[in-house]
Structure formats: structure tokens, C-alpha cells
Design a protein around this motif. Structure first.
Motif, PDB file in Angstrom:
ATOM      1  N   PRO B   4       4.629   0.800   4.965  1.00  0.00           N
ATOM      2  CA  PRO B   4       3.839  -0.437   4.910  1.00  0.00           C
ATOM      3  C   PRO B   4       2.809  -0.497   6.031  1.00  0.00           C
ATOM      4  O   PRO B   4       1.661  -0.847   5.805  1.00  0.00           O
ATOM      5  N   SER B   8      -1.153  -0.712   5.662  1.00  0.00           N
ATOM      6  CA  SER B   8      -1.954  -1.788   6.235  1.00  0.00           C
ATOM      7  C   SER B   8      -3.006  -1.214   7.173  1.00  0.00           C
ATOM      8  O   SER B   8      -4.110  -1.720   7.278  1.00  0.00           O
ATOM      9  N   SER B 417       2.033  -8.128  -0.078  1.00  0.00           N
ATOM     10  CA  SER B 417       3.406  -8.194   0.416  1.00  0.00           C
ATOM     11  C   SER B 417       4.143  -6.923   0.025  1.00  0.00           C
ATOM     12  O   SER B 417       4.330  -6.643  -1.150  1.00  0.00           O
ATOM     13  N   PHE B 418       4.544  -6.179   1.067  1.00  0.00           N
ATOM     14  CA  PHE B 418       5.255  -4.925   0.835  1.00  0.00           C
ATOM     15  C   PHE B 418       6.754  -5.126   0.985  1.00  0.00           C
ATOM     16  O   PHE B 418       7.204  -5.992   1.744  1.00  0.00           O
ATOM     17  N   TRP B 420      10.564  -2.687   0.824  1.00  0.00           N
ATOM     18  CA  TRP B 420      11.312  -1.454   0.552  1.00  0.00           C
ATOM     19  C   TRP B 420      12.567  -1.794  -0.238  1.00  0.00           C
ATOM     20  O   TRP B 420      13.292  -2.724   0.115  1.00  0.00           O
ATOM     21  N   LEU B 469       8.989   1.751  -2.863  1.00  0.00           N
ATOM     22  CA  LEU B 469       8.066   0.853  -2.172  1.00  0.00           C
ATOM     23  C   LEU B 469       7.444  -0.085  -3.198  1.00  0.00           C
ATOM     24  O   LEU B 469       6.956   0.354  -4.238  1.00  0.00           O
ATOM     25  N   LEU B 471       4.865  -3.402  -3.936  1.00  0.00           N
ATOM     26  CA  LEU B 471       3.749  -4.226  -3.459  1.00  0.00           C
ATOM     27  C   LEU B 471       3.578  -5.383  -4.426  1.00  0.00           C
ATOM     28  O   LEU B 471       3.347  -5.171  -5.624  1.00  0.00           O
TER      29      LEU B 471
END
Lengths: 585, 585
Positions: B4, B8, B417-418, B420, B469, B471
Motif C-alpha cells: 500500500p 501511495s 482505501s487499501f 490486505w 491486496l 483497493l
């Protein structure tokens, strides 16, 4: 015509390439990797357990606590071992004291090429034991802890000795061959060069990187394309040989400055690789326009007849009588052409009254035209233009090889000599029917602006806006300015080439909708990296290459498929024996 | 778990993405392109005739002589026209004086979307005629010479109006659709993002970019792979779904820090796109362990029974009775599950004694566990664990959509917004035979280090080292730490999964030869760029996409191939009618 400067700019950031090193030095790899990124050093040890790479440690790291991971390259008398990673080699001291028994056991018992992780302190080597040939030769690692990450079984060959293995063995165990210095160097240099190209195109010149499809329509007559059956009965995709049509459509779509590192598929199983051939000759027909020499006279009397010659500088010093004989034999056998060797020093024109006669009567003109000197030899031939050119081009390379075996340095292997080949003909007569025309390259190449009027009168004389880029005698790229005018494209396809225009209707339509003038170039990346690294084969610059028959020897590809798995694609295998049986039936 | 921050970081260099702009402004494209390269501006006009791009001219260029090339976007009353290139728009004044008759003729007669080249001077617009909405709105070009480079025929649709056209028309004339602002923006942003990723990986962290083959061996059971017939009878290549095996072999080969922007082939014609589903729930089984409510009791008495709930914040304020009814109906119809809505404000638990009973007896515990507030609604369900989770996950998204239509802002579309997702199970029971196991992801994923002992006792409980991951609720990537130990890999393949180990012998052998511990991640680039640009479909971020049936509508691909062209590949088409006829015979 800016590409040679473009490539030379590219080189500035890269390390000096090496050529067939017999004694690879790991240090040069690590130095080149640091050099290549100029502004900043990549952090090779970010996100991982190791604190450093094996190859980067120097005296400046003395006293530092480090954690290294690598393969065991070498071990001596259970006292030290050499650890290797992609960055280089480092010497590790195996602790001898009783308290470190478990560490000693791990490091002494692990087979060669096992993967280990060690932690310890960077210390100086004892005075006199430094190794100046090793970039990390001033230091060694005093180990405190060690862990065996993966043990290695007995290898099919030693990693450090791989160059003596057969090509087939190297391909079968490609993942071991990749550990060799040379393969690591080649693949990492390739990655850097491609990154530099991208940086140049994207960041310096605003190009846009666009991926085009690899599952597309079959090109008319694209006999070298791979087919991909779809799930619709009888319908197939094709793996295109190049993104040719897409490149043009992107230009029509306003995606100015497109580039792509593209995968091209060429099913060349049945065709030998095209060999580029380049000739540099001088035409001396006028000197002999009124000659009395029979074979020259014969040649000049025919429509495309010509008299051509090349000069072998200092040939008289290095070429022996038997060399000249073998050149004449080669020319007669392979080209059905006579070759007349002329030594400027007339005493050496052994038993050749013709050569003596030429030297007597034409000497001043020959010397002026060919800029020859006393010790040079002139090889003279006469005949049909293309044939004479091909022969002399071939002889020029043969003589260069011959002179180099006699110790003359003609071609500096560390030099990069670039050359543009331009003014190709737009059309050639068809081999099977010389009255019809075919494109010399492809039908989308634009004619030379000065020759457009000839399209309607003498199309054979039209030059094209095609250009090839040559590095040290090897074609590394080619491209052209394309036709952007739909009318002109239609005329060339339909009237001159007699092609079925329907198959290309989407391209012709696209040109009608405001296609901008455009052109481009494609480089053969494999061949370019091959030349830069001095590799004997493109298989040395590709991670997982196919054999010359298109096989992957590591995984046995291509392979059989059970008939039931072919069903969704609505195809079945036509076995050669089956088809015979069917006929007999 | 650094990605992330990695993504970013990537964004910082890029312009703010736009989402479904209805009024595209060309200027934002040009600004973003200049912003993105930070240290230097790309030279968009190097190597070409133009001196500037249309979009870059400003007051600072006043008085400069410029040459521009572009498409005619708009023309008014033969007095001025607007010229467009990939960089933006500029206003060009058509000269009115008699001496410029030929220039005027060219500019007035060229159809819209024709390509023209103009040379002239940058001048100020007359006071009051500046256009503040246009980045070049302070200036205009006083033309001296003009050339029509290519005339445009009548277009199938207007470029500026393309968004109203059907998807099929856009795909058929893709090269025209690409001229639109949105497609130019999407493809150029994609190029920039990929360049940033490469820069980060290569230049910052020393990764090496390696191309792996796309013609490879069929994966066992790889039903979604495309086949490629070779010229050897009955032998086929396969287009791999991912460079999976090669990634691992590169690690064995010491090519530490490998990456690739890889082409993946997935023949998904027969399968719908996998839809990612994520749930966030709270388990409240313990609250109801000794409940008297029948359906909860039933559920909890079963082996995988559970009681789960989600909280809809401020649900009581926005959800109407009919919403609740439709939620209950949806749950019954699609999941065969009962849903119990519980309003914390007991007056609203319409006719539901159960809900009232829950609120009376369990209120403090519920409020504590679920951190609910007065206006919230709790949706409660009970049943088999997986089923309950799937239902609540779905309802959570449904309710969010519902609340957003009522004007509640729940998800900021400009936020990234990430998330895991970790601790996946390593194995799942096979659907067709729940006593046997299959890999939750693929058989090369390593088990969680704390769970390795469970492999030999309770393999179903083993967590994997797989990670996804996410998003904004969409899976954009996934990866895993791989098994590097050949024995462990063999045990999982042969003993636990009952796979035929022979088909993967080259991988097992490679692990035996000192494979280092390794892992990785793959991002779905199409989907990621889609989310960043706010595009409704991945077809909007691919230059030449296939339709949902895998067709290229521009060129009519896949297409038929004449039988004689199939001969070199030793295949023939099994026509559905033919095979019936053969059977009848």
C-alpha cells in the motif's frame, strides 16, 4: 536519422560491455549495476532479511554486523567458505571454537550450492591474505549464527564450470545455468538497457507505452504465424508476427509517440533465419566501357551488366597464391562468376596477361577511382548487377576473416559501428513471375517523395522510405514511413500489387478518417543485446529460450494433448498415418 | 506488507485521477503530463516538424513563430478553427486578406477531423475574448501558412460526442474512439503508472525485468488455457495463464528481485469473471449460546453453526420497512437464510417479538460487542459459517448502495482505501468430494510457519502464506510465499492433494538444487488502472480490447481459416454437424 546517437546516449549510462570473458570477475557485475543508476544506488536489500548483498562489502563496512544470504560456492578445509549471490562473492570464516559447534556443523556439512543465511561481523583479512582480484578481497565475515535455508542435492554439472557443458544440458537445467556469471550479467544488462530505452522514450521524449493484443486476426498469407483455435467451431485467432497493424491504428487514433516492447511470434520452423547481407562496392564499369577483354565486354553488353571491384588493403602482403585460388574457386562454384585478382605491383600478377594488361592500360583510372595503394589487391568481377554485388559483398567478409587470421586487426570488437541502409526499392519483381511486382518490405511502406510520379510510369524505379539500422554488420532494426493516404494505399494494393483489398478494409477505412503522416522503427532486442554482450547466440540473452527446433528442453514443450481436451476447441489431430489410411480407404 | 505504501508513493508523482468526467477539460491532461515527470518535461516536439504541441501554448509564448499539427476539432464562420492534438486544443485564426487566399481555402474547405499543419505567430486574444476554461485560452495563432496533410471522410460518429455511442460501435471504430479525451487520458495515465512502477522496482530497489515465454507447456488441468498447435503432429504449446512456473525457476536460478509486466492468457469464454467477495462480520455466537430462540438454537447446534450480525450505522434513519422486507426476501431467495433485523430503538421492531426479546435480554452485550448506537440497525443471521458470512457480506454492500441512494455519503469516490486479506486456508474440501482436499489457491503456496505441524494431523486447519491486496473493495492483486523445500512440496502434492507428481517433475527437481526461500505478488494492471481512472469497464483502459465474448469487432477476430492452411499444423476442424454425421455413418 537520430537512432545511432540515441543508442550511444544509452550506452553512456551503462558499463562497458564485456565480450566472451574466459575469466569472469564477479566484481565487474556489481560495479556495472551501481554505475547504471547514476543518481542513486538501488536498495538491493530492502524488504528482506539480509542487510547487505555478498558482493557489496568493502573495507568501509569494517566492524558492521551484517546478515547475508547466498549459495555456497566453495569451501576449503572446513575453515572458510565463499558465499555467492547475484551481486558477487564474499569469504566467510567458519568458527572453530567449541561454543560454535552448531554453526560449524551447518556450514561444514551443507552441500555445495546449498542456500544459507549467515550473520556476523565484517573484519579485515589478515595481512598478506587480501585478494586484490576479488572486489570484496580486503574483508571477510566472522560468523556468529548460521541457518541452512535449503540443502542442495548432487548437481548435474558444476555451476562455475558451466561453459564447457553442452547447449542441450544447459537448456535442460536452465535454472542452474542462470546462476552463472555470464547469464546473470546478460539478463541484468538487458533489463537495464530496456529500462534506459523506456526512460529515454517516456520521460525524455513523451512517448506512451501501449500494449497491443497478441490474439488477433491472421495476416493474409501469413504462413509463419501461430494459430490459436477458439471455442467457436472453425474460428481461429493468430499470434501476430508484429504489432504492425496496431501501430498504424494507434497513429490514426491520435496516440502520438507510441512505443512498445512487443512480443513477436514467428513460426520459423520451416524457414531458415533471414541472414542480413550488406555490400559496399565500387562500380568501375565506365573504366572498361571500351575494353578489349572478352568477359568484361560480354558482361557490359547485357542490360544489367556491370564491372565491379573491391579493394583489399594490404592484400598483397597477406594473401597467398592459394588464397586467391580458393577465392576464384568459391566464386565459380557458388556464384558462377569469374573473379580477376589484380595486384598493383605488376610482378605479382602470376601468369595473368589480362591482369597485367589492365594494370598497364587502366592503372591511373583504377587508382583514382578506388583510392588504392601499392600493397593493395583489387578483386574485379563482371556480370549481372545483383549477382556481382552479392559475390563481392561475400568476398569482402571472407577476405576480412582471412586477413584477421593472419593477424591484421580490421574490426575492433569493442567498437560499436552503426550504419543506416536507405533508398531500398519499393517493389521487386516476383520470383515466380518477374512481370508482376511484390513489395520489397510490406505494402504499407511509403514511396520516396521524389519518386511518387514514377508510381504511375515506372514503379520498379520507385525508392521506398524504408530504413534499416545496422550495428557491426548485423541488422538490428528497421522501419519505414507509412502511407497515410487511403487513395495511394488503395492504388498500390489493388493496381500495382493486385492484392485483395477486402482483407485490409479496416486499415483502408482508418486511413480515410484523418490518419496523420507517420512512421516508426522496430529494434530486434535479442540481437541487439547479443551484440552488446558479445554473446555467441541469442539463447544467451533470453532467460528461457527455445531450442533451434522450437522446443523447450526443460519441460518438454510442445507436448501431446489428450483428444478429449481438444474437443472444446473443435479440432482434432490429423495424424500423417491416419490421412494415408483415409486415402487408401 | 509494504505494497500500500508502495502504491501511495506511486500516486504522489501522478496527477489526481478523475472519475467519469462528463465535461472533459483537455487542459487537465496536459497539466498531468507535465506534472508526472517531475525532474524534467518530456520534449513532445523533438524529431518532428511541429515546434510545439497544440495544448502547451500560453501567454509566455507570445510573439513566437510556431508550427503546429493536429486535427480540426471545430470551425466557426470561416473565421477561426480549433486545432487538437493529444496535448490539448488551440484556437487558430483563418486569415481574411486577399493575399492569403490559398491558406484560407485550405483551412475553410478541409472537413472536420482532417489533419493539418499550420505555421504562424502566437498572439494575444482581443480583450474580453479570453477563454478562462481553456488552458490555451489567452492566446491564439495568427496563421501564415497551412498544409492539408490528410483529408477526413464522413465519420461514423462525432469524436467529441462519442460517449453516447454504443459499446459495439466504439469497438468497431476503436481507432476513432481512441481520439477521445477519456481514452487518451486513460492510456497515457496507464503508461505513466507502469513507468513509475518500473522506476520504483528497477532504479530504487534493484529489481530485474525479465521476459518469460508465452509459448509453454500445458498446466495439468489448465482448462482455461489457449492451445497453440505446433508443426509436429499432435504436439501443442499452451499460452500460460501466468508466468507462475517461470517465476519460481528464476528464483532457483538466482535472479533475485525479478519482475515482469506480463501478458496473461485466460480463455474464460465459458466461465464468468471471478467476482471478488469480501466480508467483515462480527461473530456473536457466544451471546446466543444459551438462547431460547429456535432458529438460532438450531444453527448453533450444528458443527459449523454460527450466529453472525452486521451493524448498519444510522440504518433506522434511512431504511424503510419495504427495504427490510426486500432484504429478508433476498436472503431467503438467494441464500435460503433467515435474516432478523433488530432496531435498537425497540419501538421500530415492527411485529417482531423475537427482535424485541433480543433487545431486552441481550442489549448490553450486543451494544458492547458491536459498538452500536441508538439509530443503528443490526442484521442478524444464523446458520452454517460460510453461508452466513457470504450472505452478510453481500447485504453489507447492498445496504451501502441503498443508503447512498438515500443521500448518505459512505464511500468517498476520491479516496483510495487499501486492505490486505491474509490467513486464507491452505486447503479447501473438494466440492465434488468433501473428504478430499484441494488447494485454496495453488499447490505451491507455503503453509503458515506456525501451522506446519498441522499438515500431518489436521491439514484443513492450516493457514496459508497467501495474501490478497484490495483497493476500494476490489481485489487488485495477490501473491504468496512459495514452498522452497522439495520434500514438503512433494508431500503436499502427492500425499495431501493426490496429484500426479510426474507432471511437475521439473519444478520438484529445481527445488532440490538449492532453491532459495521466495515469494511474490502479482497486480491486475487492467483492474488497477480502471479503479484509478474511475472507468466503468476494463475495456476503457486497454487500447484494443476484446468484446465480452472474446471478439475483436474491428477486424472480425477470431476468423475462419481455409483447411489447407491448417495442414502444416496437423489439425482439422471437428464441425459439430460433421461429428454427428460421422456418428450416423
Amino acid at each position: 536519422m537520430y537512432l545511432p546517437s540515441w543508442l550511444s546516449q544509452l550506452y553512456r549510462g551503462l558499463s562497458r560491455p564485456i565480450r566472451r570473458t574466459t575469466q569472469p570477475i564477479w566484481g565487474s557485475l556489481s560495479r556495472s549495476l551501481v554505475l547504471s543508476s547514476q543518481r542513486r544506488n538501488p536498495e538491493f536489500s530492502s524488504f528482506v532479511v539480509r542487510t547487505n548483498t555478498c558482493g557489496e562489502l568493502r573495507s568501509s563496512h569494517l566492524g558492521q554486523e551484517v546478515t547475508l544470504c547466498g549459495w555456497i560456492q566453495y569451501r576449503r578445509q572446513n575453515t572458510f567458505l565463499v558465499l555467492r549471490d547475484f551481486h558477487g562473492l564474499v569469504q566467510v570464516i567458519i568458527p572453530q571454537d567449541e561454543s560454535a559447534a552448531s554453526v560449524r556443523k551447518i556450514l561444514c556439512e551443507a552441500p555445495m550450492e546449498s542456500v544459507v543465511q549467515v550473520s556476523g561481523t565484517v573484519i579485515s583479512r589478515p595481512a598478506g591474505q587480501e585478494n586484490p582480484k576479488m572486489p570484496t578481497g580486503e574483508i571477510e565475515i566472522k560468523v556468529k549464527t548460521a541457518e541452512l535455508l535449503n540443502a542442495c542435492k548432487k548437481l548435474p554439472f558444476e555451476i562455475k564450470d558451466f561453459m564447457k557443458k553442452t547447449e542441450a544440458l544447459r537448456l535442460q537445467y536452465r535454472y542452474l545455468d542462470l546462476r552463472s556469471f555470464q547469464m546473470q550479467y546478460n539478463l541484468r544488462l538487458r533489463s537495464q538497457m530496456v529500462m534506459k530505452m523506456r526512460d529515454y522514450l517516456c520521460n525524455l521524449h513523451g512517448f506512451v507505452d501501449i500494449e497491443t493484443p497478441t490474439l488477433f486476426k491472421r495476416t493474409p498469407g501469413g504462413a509463419k504465424e501461430f494459430l490459436v483455435p477458439s471455442r467457436e467451431p472453425g474460428k481461429f485467432y493468430s499470434l501476430p508476427q508484429s504489432p504492425q497493424q496496431f501501430k498504424q491504428l494507434l497513429m490514426v487514433g491520435g496516440l502520438d509517440r507510441y512505443f512498445q516492447v512487443a512480443r513477436c511470434y514467428r513460426d520459423e520452423g520451416s524457414r531458415p533465419d533471414r541472414q542480413p547481407e550488406f555490400t559496399q562496392i565500387i562500380d568501375i564499369s565506365d573504366v572498361f566501357r571500351n575494353t578489349e577483354i572478352r568477359f568484361l565486354q560480354d558482361a557490359l553488353s547485357k542490360p544489367h551488366g556491370t564491372v565491379k571491384a573491391i579493394c583489399i588493403p594490404e592484400g598483397a602482403k597477406y594473401l597467398k597464391r592459394k588464397d586467391i585460388e580458393s577465392i576464384r574457386k568459391f566464386s565459380a562454384d557458388h556464384f558462377d562468376q569469374e573473379i580477376l585478382p589484380v595486384f598493383l605491383n605488376t610482378n605479382r600478377n602470376w601468369n595473368s596477361p589480362v591482369a597485367n594488361f589492365i594494370m598497364e592500360s587502366k592503372r591511373p583510372e583504377l587508382i583514382r577511382l578506388m583510392e588504392t595503394q601499392e600493397e593493395d589487391v583489387v578483386l574485379l568481377t563482371a556480370g549481372e548487377h545483383n549477382k556481382a554485388c552479392s559475390l563481392l559483398g561475400k568476398l569482402r567478409l571472407e577476405c576480412a576473416d582471412l586477413l584477421e587470421t593472419r593477424g591484421v586487426v580490421l574490426r575492433d570488437p569493442t567498437l560499436f559501428s552503426f550504419l543506416w541502409v536507405v533508398d531500398f526499392p519499393l517493389f521487386l519483381p516476383k520470383e515466380e513471375n518477374p512481370r508482376e511486382l511484390e513489395s520489397a518490405h510490406h505494402p504499407f511502406t511509403a514511396p520516396h517523395p521524389s519518386d511518387i510520379h514514377l508510381l504511375y510510369t515506372e514503379p520498379k524505379k520507385v525508392r521506398s522510405q524504408h530504413y534499416d539500422l545496422v550495428l557491426n554488420g548485423n541488422e538490428i532494426g528497421g522501419g519505414s514511413i507509412r502511407i497515410h493516404n487511403a487513395e495511394l494505399q488503395r492504388y498500390i494494393l489493388a493496381t500495382l500489387l493486385k492484392e485483395d483489398v477486402k482483407l485490409l478494409s479496416h486499415i483502408l477505412q482508418a486511413l480515410d478518417y484523418g490518419a496523420p503522416p507517420h512512421g516508426g522503427i522496430a529494434l530486434g532486442l535479442d540481437r541487439l543485446i547479443c551484440l552488446v554482450t558479445g554473446s555467441p547466440s541469442i539463447r544467451d540473452v533470453i532467460a528461457f529460450p527455445k531450442s533451434f527446433r522450437g522446443h523447450d528442453l526443460m519441460s518438454n514443450t510442445p507436448d501431446s494433448i489428450p483428444p478429449e481436451e481438444l474437443k472444446p476447441y473443435h479440432i482434432q489431430v490429423s495424424w500423417p498415418t491416419d490421412s494415408k489410411a483415409a486415402k487408401a480407404h
